[in-house]
Design a protein around this motif. Structure first.
Motif, PDB file in Angstrom:
ATOM      1  N   MET A 198     -46.480  39.549  -2.985  1.00 52.87           N
ATOM      2  CA  MET A 198     -45.440  40.086  -2.106  1.00 52.87           C
ATOM      3  C   MET A 198     -45.300  39.231  -0.851  1.00 52.87           C
ATOM      4  N   ALA A 199     -45.641  37.954  -0.952  1.00 55.89           N
ATOM      5  CA  ALA A 199     -45.611  37.081   0.218  1.00 55.89           C
ATOM      6  C   ALA A 199     -44.208  36.930   0.787  1.00 55.89           C
ATOM      7  N   SER A 200     -43.205  36.944  -0.063  1.00 58.55           N
ATOM      8  CA  SER A 200     -41.826  36.792   0.412  1.00 58.55           C
ATOM      9  C   SER A 200     -41.411  38.012   1.227  1.00 58.55           C
ATOM     10  N   SER A 201     -40.633  37.766   2.263  1.00 53.61           N
ATOM     11  CA  SER A 201     -40.075  38.864   3.056  1.00 53.61           C
ATOM     12  C   SER A 201     -38.605  39.096   2.746  1.00 53.61           C
ATOM     13  N   THR A 202     -38.084  38.365   1.755  1.00 54.83           N
ATOM     14  CA  THR A 202     -36.657  38.491   1.425  1.00 54.83           C
ATOM     15  C   THR A 202     -36.402  38.959   0.003  1.00 54.83           C
ATOM     16  N   ILE A 203     -37.283  38.597  -0.937  1.00 56.06           N
ATOM     17  CA  ILE A 203     -37.107  38.977  -2.341  1.00 56.06           C
ATOM     18  C   ILE A 203     -38.133  40.044  -2.696  1.00 56.06           C
ATOM     19  N   ILE A 204     -37.661  41.161  -3.257  1.00 54.09           N
ATOM     20  CA  ILE A 204     -38.509  42.295  -3.599  1.00 54.09           C
ATOM     21  C   ILE A 204     -38.817  42.276  -5.099  1.00 54.09           C
ATOM     22  N   PRO A 205     -40.075  42.481  -5.494  1.00 54.10           N
ATOM     23  CA  PRO A 205     -40.350  42.650  -6.926  1.00 54.10           C
ATOM     24  C   PRO A 205     -39.524  43.818  -7.473  1.00 54.10           C
ATOM     25  N   SER A 206     -38.708  43.549  -8.454  1.00 52.97           N
ATOM     26  CA  SER A 206     -37.751  44.569  -8.918  1.00 52.97           C
ATOM     27  C   SER A 206     -38.046  45.043 -10.330  1.00 52.97           C
ATOM     28  N   ILE A 207     -39.283  44.885 -10.783  1.00 53.95           N
ATOM     29  CA  ILE A 207     -39.603  45.274 -12.151  1.00 53.95           C
ATOM     30  C   ILE A 207     -40.382  46.588 -12.202  1.00 53.95           C
ATOM     31  N   ASN A 208     -40.530  47.256 -11.079  1.00 54.06           N
ATOM     32  CA  ASN A 208     -41.292  48.505 -11.050  1.00 54.06           C
ATOM     33  C   ASN A 208     -40.644  49.435 -10.036  1.00 54.06           C
ATOM     34  N   ASP A 209     -41.427  50.362  -9.481  1.00 58.10           N
ATOM     35  CA  ASP A 209     -40.878  51.357  -8.560  1.00 58.10           C
ATOM     36  C   ASP A 209     -40.835  50.893  -7.111  1.00 58.10           C
ATOM     37  N   THR A 210     -41.217  49.659  -6.860  1.00 58.21           N
ATOM     38  CA  THR A 210     -41.249  49.170  -5.480  1.00 58.21           C
ATOM     39  C   THR A 210     -39.925  49.357  -4.745  1.00 58.21           C
ATOM     40  N   PRO A 211     -38.762  48.982  -5.329  1.00 62.79           N
ATOM     41  CA  PRO A 211     -37.505  49.186  -4.589  1.00 62.79           C
ATOM     42  C   PRO A 211     -37.258  50.641  -4.203  1.00 62.79           C
ATOM     43  N   SER A 212     -37.641  51.561  -5.068  1.00 65.10           N
ATOM     44  CA  SER A 212     -37.435  52.977  -4.758  1.00 65.10           C
ATOM     45  C   SER A 212     -38.277  53.402  -3.558  1.00 65.10           C
ATOM     46  N   HIS A 213     -39.515  52.939  -3.507  1.00 64.34           N
ATOM     47  CA  HIS A 213     -40.385  53.319  -2.394  1.00 64.34           C
ATOM     48  C   HIS A 213     -39.906  52.699  -1.080  1.00 64.34           C
ATOM     49  N   ILE A 214     -39.395  51.494  -1.146  1.00 64.81           N
ATOM     50  CA  ILE A 214     -38.842  50.892   0.076  1.00 64.81           C
ATOM     51  C   ILE A 214     -37.607  51.681   0.512  1.00 64.81           C
ATOM     52  N   SER A 215     -36.817  52.130  -0.449  1.00 58.95           N
ATOM     53  CA  SER A 215     -35.669  52.981  -0.112  1.00 58.95           C
ATOM     54  C   SER A 215     -36.139  54.282   0.528  1.00 58.95           C
ATOM     55  N   TYR A 216     -37.240  54.816   0.043  1.00 58.13           N
ATOM     56  CA  TYR A 216     -37.817  56.012   0.668  1.00 58.13           C
ATOM     57  C   TYR A 216     -38.132  55.747   2.145  1.00 58.13           C
ATOM     58  N   ILE A 217     -38.676  54.552   2.429  1.00 55.46           N
ATOM     59  CA  ILE A 217     -39.014  54.208   3.821  1.00 55.46           C
ATOM     60  C   ILE A 217     -37.749  54.103   4.667  1.00 55.46           C
ATOM     61  N   VAL A 218     -36.691  53.519   4.102  1.00 59.18           N
ATOM     62  CA  VAL A 218     -35.419  53.447   4.829  1.00 59.18           C
ATOM     63  C   VAL A 218     -34.921  54.850   5.154  1.00 59.18           C
ATOM     64  N   GLN A 219     -34.958  55.723   4.147  1.00 59.76           N
ATOM     65  CA  GLN A 219     -34.475  57.085   4.375  1.00 59.76           C
ATOM     66  C   GLN A 219     -35.445  57.884   5.249  1.00 59.76           C
ATOM     67  N   ALA A 220     -36.727  57.508   5.248  1.00 59.30           N
ATOM     68  CA  ALA A 220     -37.677  58.158   6.158  1.00 59.30           C
ATOM     69  C   ALA A 220     -37.318  57.838   7.602  1.00 59.30           C
ATOM     70  N   ARG A 221     -36.936  56.587   7.853  1.00 56.82           N
ATOM     71  CA  ARG A 221     -36.515  56.257   9.219  1.00 56.82           C
ATOM     72  C   ARG A 221     -35.266  57.045   9.601  1.00 56.82           C
ATOM     73  N   ASP A 222     -34.329  57.182   8.666  1.00 57.76           N
ATOM     74  CA  ASP A 222     -33.135  57.988   8.938  1.00 57.76           C
ATOM     75  C   ASP A 222     -33.517  59.433   9.222  1.00 57.76           C
ATOM     76  N   ALA A 223     -34.487  59.952   8.459  1.00 61.49           N
ATOM     77  CA  ALA A 223     -34.939  61.331   8.672  1.00 61.49           C
ATOM     78  C   ALA A 223     -35.603  61.472  10.040  1.00 61.49           C
ATOM     79  N   ILE A 224     -36.398  60.473  10.436  1.00 61.36           N
ATOM     80  CA  ILE A 224     -37.020  60.490  11.764  1.00 61.36           C
ATOM     81  C   ILE A 224     -35.953  60.474  12.846  1.00 61.36           C
ATOM     82  N   ASN A 225     -34.921  59.644  12.648  1.00 66.02           N
ATOM     83  CA  ASN A 225     -33.830  59.578  13.625  1.00 66.02           C
ATOM     84  C   ASN A 225     -33.066  60.896  13.716  1.00 66.02           C
TER      85      ASN A 225
END
Length: 723
Positions: free
Chosen positions: A38-65
């Protein structure tokens, strides 16, 4: 004076724990190296649930806001209809990730995601070190056991193959839970009692499966220890202190745990759990692969890859060797270091935990049918490797001490770290992915991973005018293959769906609007509609657009429901079947009191004000039920109509979603709704937190008061001396 005392305390803390801080730095460097895919900060491994969890973090920030505390709602998911993913799935990892994204990495949620994992790896290793040091009194062996835990194959599988973010965080918390539970039992000190309760709480709101089985395996270990020490060191008050800490952890997290226990049986995920016997998943964990020295898929494939790239569950030879060494020294040699005699009950307990977890992982026989169905929550047997990990890591420290006796030095530490990392490197896969961070931030949705698992799918008890009818069977189970079915709404053919009967005075008409592809104009296929086995209408599929009106016939008054079925007729063998993507599937011809203002209309008059959804609606004579853009969960939200509490809500379906329905009087109304979970559970948790805060603060306040009084007396004495 208070600031001076705090500064003095911090300096003393740093000095007293300087070795631990050095070990944290070491583990932090190792954790960073284990994140190499996961060294890259621009390309996300897209073969598992990683994108969904990052989306959860985005929506968590929205929920905090929005002001959510604790997190409950994913604001953007499921058409923005207030999906309570945090309430039913996990809270702590996303809460931390959301704050990291808000404060530390405001332009990159992926960096926040990685930072949480690095902390989890580091803390997991650190507390395995603390546990090992307590058992063996060997600092070098304990450091190596922490490294072994961090680089365990299943830990790396969860990070890089499965993208199991919340389970990864739970694997970091679990050693903390074990450490403070052990300290609470052995010392009964107040601080360990509090820290034990808080660690149980953190685990419970992170990953419920790890919490359930962590409870079972930790208490299994303690039962073995107590059985062997009952005549010498067993203390009933110590056991009571431990149980009180566990109960306190439950009460602190009851606002999260109560809905899971009471409401989740009616959610989509519970139907999936009831249908999946964990024994059927042991194909991932044949014994040869569990013992494999390198990362290999469990089954051959054309390209040599597992169905989930990199998912190769294994125990790891570090733990296997440690287990074998401990067994050998424990039962087949007379060597028994005097200072290790006292921990023999714990070693026996760890051996039993290791064997039981291995047995459940491998599952050579189907024992699951005789176990309580609630234990099927584990879903996959490879999840038991977590408990092989912590037991194996502690056995590793013990095995190192047995092999090298008292002759461990820094050379052993350096070579040991190198060997452990080399043993685990095979489970660090080459990174694969094309999804960019910028693309994900544009649409931070969970998609097929988690967006449907926690839907409350109420049975259809009433059909309404303008109501988009459900298309899926009530027992439908969400999964990868059917996610598109749910979201894009193709009509389910050759399956009868039953709906409640309408009143005799009503004359319902079904409207079906759909897109058809491909189309064969020369030999069009016929789509037929049946009610209770009787054909009531048919249409040729000779156009890309389908607009079909189906008047429903009279049905016997004694009937309570009717079965609706759609069948493709006149289909030649090997002929390509058309895809029927439904845009609208609704009823007309119902009475006004059973006709809704559909969500497609109400949503434009609703807005979000913090954690509240506020709608300004006008109800006319022709439709008297408002369908709100809010998912329905019984007893878990508050409603106000025209500033007065309103309790008479009910589910009204929009396709296969259950939305909040309200029967309102004619006229203008201001409606406010807030998802707040189970009120009684919130009160219990809130009061428990208040009592705990008082329990912690009162002694501190007394100590500060004594210190202040002592300081004033000293000043007064000096002044008198000068006078």
């Amino acid at each position: 004076m208070i600031l001076n005392n705090i500064s003095k305390f911090v300096n003393q803390l740093i000095h007293r724990n300087r070795i631990s801080f050095k070990i944290i730095v070491l583990y932090g460097v190792i954790a960073l190296s284990l994140m190499a895919p996961m060294a890259s900060s621009t390309i996300i491994p897209s073969i598992n649930d990683t994108p969904s969890h990052i989306s959860y973090i985005v929506q968590a920030r929205d929920a905090i806001n929005e002001g959510q505390f604790p997190l409950r709602i994913a604001p953007l998911e499921d058409n923005g209809w207030r999906y309570p993913g945090f309430q039913f799935y996990s809270q702590l990892p996303y809460f931390i990730g959301g704050w990291f994204y808000k404060l530390l990495t405001p332009n990159n949620p992926y960096d926040a995601y990685k930072l949480v994992i690095i902390i989890s790896l580091t803390m997991g290793g650190l507390y395995v070190y603390f546990l090992s040091l307590k058992l063996t009194r060997s600092r070098i062996a304990s450091i190596l056991s922490g490294v072994a835990y961090m680089s365990a194959p299943y830990f790396l599988n969860n990070i890089h193959a499965r993208g199991a973010f919340t389970e990864t965080v739970a694997q970091g918390i679990l050693p903390i839970v074990i450490y403070y539970a052990l300290e609470c039992y052995l010392t009964r000190k107040k601080r360990y009692f509090v820290l034990s309760a808080l660690s149980w709480f953190c685990l419970s709101i992170t990953h419920i499966i790890t919490f359930i089985y962590g409870t079972i395996f930790i208490f299994f270990l303690l039962v073995i220890v107590i059985t062997q020490t009952r005549k010498t060191k067993f203390s009933f008050p110590s056991l009571v202190s431990l149980l009180k800490a566990y109960i306190l952890g439950w009460l602190l997290g009851l606002y999260f745990l109560a809905p899971i226990i009471l409401v989740s049986p009616y959610l989509s995920i519970r139907k999936q759990i009831k249908a999946i016997n964990p024994f059927g998943t042991n194909t991932y964990t044949p014994i040869a692969n569990l013992f494999s020295p390198v990362s290999l898929p469990a089954e051959p494939s054309e390209n040599g890859l597992a169905a989930t790239y990199g998912l190769h569950p294994a125990i790891g030879w570090i733990f296997l060797i440690a287990f074998g060494i401990v067994i050998y020294y424990r039962y087949f040699t007379p060597f028994n270091p005097p200072k290790l005699k006292l921990i023999r009950p714990y070693i026996d307990g760890l051996l039993c935990v290791f064997l039981l977890a291995l047995f459940l992982t491998w599952s050579p026989i189907n024992i699951w049918n005789i176990l309580p169905r609630q234990l099927w929550v584990t879903q996959f047997t490879f999840r038991f490797i977590t408990h092989i990990m912590w037991a194996g890591a502690l056995l590793t420290a013990y095995a190192i001490v047995l092999i090298f006796r008292e002759r461990l030095d820094r050379r052993h530490l350096i070579i040991g770290i190198l060997l452990i990392i080399l043993f685990g490197r095979s489970w660090i896969p080459a990174p694969r992915g094309t999804l960019t961070v910028n693309k994900l931030v544009e649409e931070p949705l969970f998609k097929y991973s988690g967006s449907l698992d926690y839907l409350y799918r109420a049975p259809v008890k009433t059909i309404y005018g303008k109501n988009e009818l459900p298309l899926l069977h009530p027992e439908w189970i969400p999964g990868y293959s059917t996610w598109n079915t749910f979201v894009n709404h193709p009509l389910i053919l050759d399956a009868e769906l039953r709906y409640p009967i309408w009143d005799e005075k009503e004359n319902p008409i079904i409207f079906l609007e759909a897109e058809i592809s491909p189309i064969n104009i020369e030999q069009p296929i016929i789509l037929e509609a049946y009610i209770d086995g009787r054909k009531i209408s048919s249409v040729f599929l000779n156009s890309p657009k389908l607009n079909w009106q189906i008047p429903l016939p009279k049905i016997s008054p004694s009937s309570k429901d009717f079965g609706l079925k759609f069948v493709l007729n006149d289909v030649a063998e090997n002929k390509q079947l058309p895809n029927i993507r439904v845009n609208r599937f609704f009823l007309e011809g119902m009475s006004p009191e059973k006709t809704i203002i559909p969500v497609s209309e109400t949503q434009q008059y609703c807005k979000q004000e913090g954690i509240n959804t506020v709608c300004e609606l006008v109800v006319g004579e022709e439709a008297q039920i408002a369908q709100l853009p809010v998912l329905y969960y019984p007893n878990m939200f508050k409603l106000w109509v025209d500033n007065k509490p309103f309790k008479e809500s009910f589910p009204v379906h929009y396709r296969d979603y259950s939305l909040v329905g309200l029967k309102l009087k004619t006229g203008s109304h201001i409606i406010k709704t807030t998802f707040n979970g189970l009120v009684w559970a919130n009160w219990i948790s809130g009061l428990t937190w208040l009592i705990l805060a008082i329990y912690i603060i009162t002694p501190l306040y007394k100590d500060l008061k004594k210190e202040s009084l002592k300081s004033r007396n000293n000043s007064y004495s000096k002044k008198l001396g000068k006078d």
